[in-house]
Design a protein around this motif. Structure first.
Motif, mmCIF file in Angstrom:
data_model
loop_
_atom_site.group_PDB
_atom_site.id
_atom_site.type_symbol
_atom_site.label_atom_id
_atom_site.label_comp_id
_atom_site.label_asym_id
_atom_site.label_seq_id
_atom_site.Cartn_x
_atom_site.Cartn_y
_atom_site.Cartn_z
ATOM 1 N N ALA A 219 -7.631 15.897 1.543
ATOM 2 C CA ALA A 219 -7.055 15.178 2.684
ATOM 3 C C ALA A 219 -6.701 16.117 3.821
ATOM 4 C CB ALA A 219 -5.819 14.404 2.241
ATOM 5 N N LEU A 220 -6.197 17.283 3.494
ATOM 6 C CA LEU A 220 -5.767 18.202 4.541
ATOM 7 C C LEU A 220 -6.931 18.931 5.200
ATOM 8 C CD1 LEU A 220 -2.460 19.564 2.997
ATOM 9 C CD2 LEU A 220 -2.773 17.778 4.732
ATOM 10 N N THR A 221 -8.124 18.818 4.635
ATOM 11 C CA THR A 221 -9.306 19.411 5.271
ATOM 12 C C THR A 221 -10.270 18.334 5.758
ATOM 13 O OG1 THR A 221 -10.447 19.605 3.135
ATOM 14 C CG2 THR A 221 -9.189 21.520 3.907
ATOM 15 N N PHE A 222 -9.849 17.089 5.714
ATOM 16 C CA PHE A 222 -10.722 15.968 6.052
ATOM 17 C C PHE A 222 -11.233 16.045 7.482
ATOM 18 C CE2 PHE A 222 -11.993 11.554 6.621
ATOM 19 C CZ PHE A 222 -12.630 11.332 5.419
ATOM 20 N N ARG A 223 -10.427 16.510 8.400
ATOM 21 C CA ARG A 223 -10.822 16.550 9.804
ATOM 22 C C ARG A 223 -11.909 17.585 10.064
ATOM 23 N NH1 ARG A 223 -6.089 15.918 13.988
ATOM 24 N NH2 ARG A 223 -7.906 15.594 15.282
ATOM 25 N N GLN B 23 -14.846 7.203 2.332
ATOM 26 C CA GLN B 23 -14.160 8.355 1.742
ATOM 27 C C GLN B 23 -12.685 8.364 2.115
ATOM 28 O OE1 GLN B 23 -16.605 11.529 3.340
ATOM 29 N NE2 GLN B 23 -17.285 12.050 1.265
ATOM 30 N N LEU B 24 -12.405 8.046 3.368
ATOM 31 C CA LEU B 24 -11.023 8.017 3.834
ATOM 32 C C LEU B 24 -10.222 6.954 3.084
ATOM 33 C CD1 LEU B 24 -9.130 9.309 5.914
ATOM 34 C CD2 LEU B 24 -9.809 7.528 7.522
ATOM 35 N N GLU B 25 -10.817 5.783 2.885
ATOM 36 C CA GLU B 25 -10.141 4.714 2.150
ATOM 37 C C GLU B 25 -9.911 5.106 0.690
ATOM 38 O OE1 GLU B 25 -12.678 1.353 2.804
ATOM 39 O OE2 GLU B 25 -11.844 0.956 4.794
ATOM 40 N N GLU B 26 -10.915 5.713 0.068
ATOM 41 C CA GLU B 26 -10.779 6.138 -1.330
ATOM 42 C C GLU B 26 -9.712 7.221 -1.476
ATOM 43 O OE1 GLU B 26 -14.737 7.316 -2.348
ATOM 44 O OE2 GLU B 26 -15.443 5.238 -2.534
ATOM 45 N N LEU B 27 -9.703 8.141 -0.539
ATOM 46 C CA LEU B 27 -8.714 9.213 -0.564
ATOM 47 C C LEU B 27 -7.304 8.661 -0.346
ATOM 48 C CD1 LEU B 27 -8.246 12.206 -0.881
ATOM 49 C CD2 LEU B 27 -8.810 12.491 1.540
ATOM 50 N N GLY B 28 -7.166 7.733 0.585
ATOM 51 C CA GLY B 28 -5.869 7.092 0.817
ATOM 52 C C GLY B 28 -5.378 6.376 -0.434
ATOM 53 N N ALA B 29 -6.271 5.662 -1.104
ATOM 54 C CA ALA B 29 -5.905 4.955 -2.335
ATOM 55 C C ALA B 29 -5.499 5.934 -3.435
ATOM 56 C CB ALA B 29 -7.054 4.070 -2.800
ATOM 57 N N ALA B 30 -6.249 7.027 -3.571
ATOM 58 C CA ALA B 30 -5.919 8.035 -4.589
ATOM 59 C C ALA B 30 -4.566 8.664 -4.311
ATOM 60 C CB ALA B 30 -7.005 9.114 -4.639
ATOM 61 N N ALA C 203 -0.916 13.039 2.100
ATOM 62 C CA ALA C 203 -1.170 14.297 1.385
ATOM 63 C C ALA C 203 0.046 15.215 1.457
ATOM 64 C CB ALA C 203 -2.399 14.996 1.962
ATOM 65 N N ARG C 204 0.642 15.341 2.632
ATOM 66 C CA ARG C 204 1.838 16.187 2.760
ATOM 67 C C ARG C 204 2.983 15.619 1.931
ATOM 68 N NH1 ARG C 204 -0.404 16.673 7.988
ATOM 69 N NH2 ARG C 204 0.794 14.908 8.761
ATOM 70 N N ASP C 205 3.107 14.294 1.907
ATOM 71 C CA ASP C 205 4.146 13.665 1.081
ATOM 72 C C ASP C 205 3.900 13.937 -0.396
ATOM 73 O OD1 ASP C 205 5.307 12.665 3.389
ATOM 74 O OD2 ASP C 205 4.499 10.630 3.118
ATOM 75 N N CYS C 206 2.649 13.842 -0.824
ATOM 76 C CA CYS C 206 2.318 14.118 -2.227
ATOM 77 C C CYS C 206 2.592 15.580 -2.571
ATOM 78 C CB CYS C 206 0.861 13.775 -2.522
ATOM 79 S SG CYS C 206 0.562 12.005 -2.708
#
Length: 123
Positions: free
Chosen positions: A23-27, A35-42, A101-104
């Protein structure tokens, strides 16, 4: 239950770290909505798995201390903001996933402290 470090307290720590890193390297990679939706769900699943131990740890802190106040405030924000689903604004969605991601990452650190305090040297 697997007692290895990767599964500390029923949390797959390695999987959480992989999701956070992604998530932190997604940009830095082309935007792919799925991928963004799957990552958000995970990340929301990781957050849900990490929250109980983090809440327990904060509840056991000395109320009135600066650490308790900061942890309680952050925990309240994480709980109230983490459940939002992605919308239609690409930049806003990326920002939301990065915040998850930062919260996790913060919850994982709190989880590790709680595990150490309970006598489990997992993280």
């Amino acid at each position: 239950m697997d007692s290895s470090p990767a599964h500390a307290g029923c949390v797959d720590v390695d999987k959480v770290h992989r999701s956070i890193d992604q998530a932190l390297t997604f940009r830095s990679s082309p935007l792919r909505r799925q991928q963004l939706e799957e990552l958000g769900a995970a990340l929301r699943q990781h957050k849900d798995a990490l929250l109980p131990r983090a809440q327990e740890h904060v509840d056991n802190m000395w109320r009135g201390s600066l650490e308790w106040y900061q942890s309680r405030s952050t925990l309240d924000r994480v709980v109230s903001s983490g459940g939002y689903l992605l919308g239609s604004a690409a930049l806003g969605d990326i920002t939301h996933v990065m915040q998850l991601a930062r919260d996790c990452r913060w919850l994982l650190e709190l989880h590790a402290r709680a595990e150490r305090a309970a006598g489990h040297d997992y993280a």
